[in-house]
Design a protein around this motif. Structure first.
Motif, short mmCIF file in Angstrom:
data_model
loop_
_atom_site.label_atom_id
_atom_site.label_comp_id
_atom_site.label_asym_id
_atom_site.label_seq_id
_atom_site.Cartn_x
_atom_site.Cartn_y
_atom_site.Cartn_z
N GLY A 127 0.82 -1.20 0.00
CA GLY A 127 0.00 0.00 0.00
C GLY A 127 0.86 1.25 0.00
N SER A 128 0.22 2.40 0.09
CA SER A 128 0.96 3.66 0.08
C SER A 128 1.72 3.88 1.39
N GLU A 129 1.26 3.28 2.47
CA GLU A 129 1.90 3.48 3.77
C GLU A 129 2.50 2.22 4.36
N THR B 252 11.06 4.27 1.54
CA THR B 252 11.19 5.70 1.30
C THR B 252 12.46 6.28 1.92
#
Length: 287
Positions: free
Chosen positions: A236-238, A264
């Motif tokens: 997912g994005s997180e 990230t």
């Protein structure tokens, strides 16, 4: 003409500007390609690390539940035999993870109970171990964690493994094996994926069986969004979720790792180092 200036650029200056432009364009393209490759590598590394952690948890819990299944078979083999009481009593005294072995009739009446010195209440108003009973299709029928409420001043936190047996008169008895859940909970609490990652257990319907932050979830102060996932890895994005279903019971192990920590932050660090190198290269080229 008079009054007008003419801007002249020497060949060497043009060569320097052209060289710096080519270096800059090439470096930017190289950085973009490298960052994408590095990001993909970090993503794959994060997925692999999460997968390995969850497989290890799954194997550990399956080994433990297989041992419980073997114990359940031994209990069934020794029921309605001359040494039934001796076997059961020795079992609960040796196996500290077993809180109780009990049997019930179809109405839920407690027929037999073996414990390591725990006293039964004279009147049992509720029995969560019997109420947890249901007819399931998994190889090992195991309940959600609950408090065993039939003893005097003692309330062990257990999961109940249950199965139907037939007594000598041909009547059905419900056999319940109460296993202390603290060992499993402590093991799950100690599992870490990265600095902040964790894992938790759900049933096949997505209901949480155990979560390291169970109390916060019960109080409504935290919500877990990774329930109800199919087996496999979900990015997912997180967060990255990895789900594995245990083979011998209706539990699913779900691991959670964070994108900002596992991917990230790593990519941002590599990009900073590349920009510093690019600045140095441009400075050298301009000399």
């Amino acid at each position: 003409k008079k009054g007008k200036r003419r801007l002249t650029i020497s060949i060497s200056e043009m060569f320097i500007v052209l060289s710096m432009g080519m270096v800059l364009v090439s470096a930017v393209l190289a950085i973009v390609i490298f960052v994408q490759i590095y990001k993909d590598a970090m993503e794959q590394s994060a997925v692999t690390g999460s997968e390995q952690s969850i497989v290890q948890v799954q194997n550990t819990l399956e080994n433990y539940t297989n041992e419980i299944e073997t114990t359940l078979e031994l209990i069934k083999q020794n029921m309605d035999t001359p040494n039934e009481d001796d076997f059961m009593q020795n079992l609960v005294e040796v196996r500290t993870d077993i809180a109780a072995v009990t049997t019930y009739d179809d109405s839920g009446k407690l027929l037999q109970c073996w414990t390591a010195g725990l006293a039964l209440k004279p009147e049992i108003m509720t029995n969560l171990s019997y109420e947890a009973y249901s007819d399931k299709s998994e190889r090992l029928n195991i309940s959600r964690p609950h408090v065993e409420s039939i003893f005097v001043d003692v309330y062990p936190w257990v999961v109940t493994i249950y199965e139907d047996t037939i007594d000598e008169q041909g009547k059905t008895r419900h056999l319940a094996l109460d296993i202390r859940f603290s060992n499993i909970a402590n093991y799950i609490d100690d599992v870490g994926i990265g600095q902040r990652g964790y894992c938790f257990i759900t049933d096949l319907k997505g209901n949480i069986v155990y979560h390291p932050q169970q109390q916060l979830i019960n109080l409504g102060l935290r919500e877990e969004t990774g329930t109800g996932l199919e087996d496999g890895t979900h990015i997912g994005s997180e967060a990255i979720y990895t789900a594995h279903t245990m083979e011998n019971c209706g539990w699913k192990i779900i691991g959670v790792s964070y994108v900002d920590e596992m991917i990230t932050a790593q990519v941002a660090g590599a990009l900073r180092r590349l920009l510093i190198m690019l600045t140095g290269i441009l400075a050298v080229t301009s000399i």
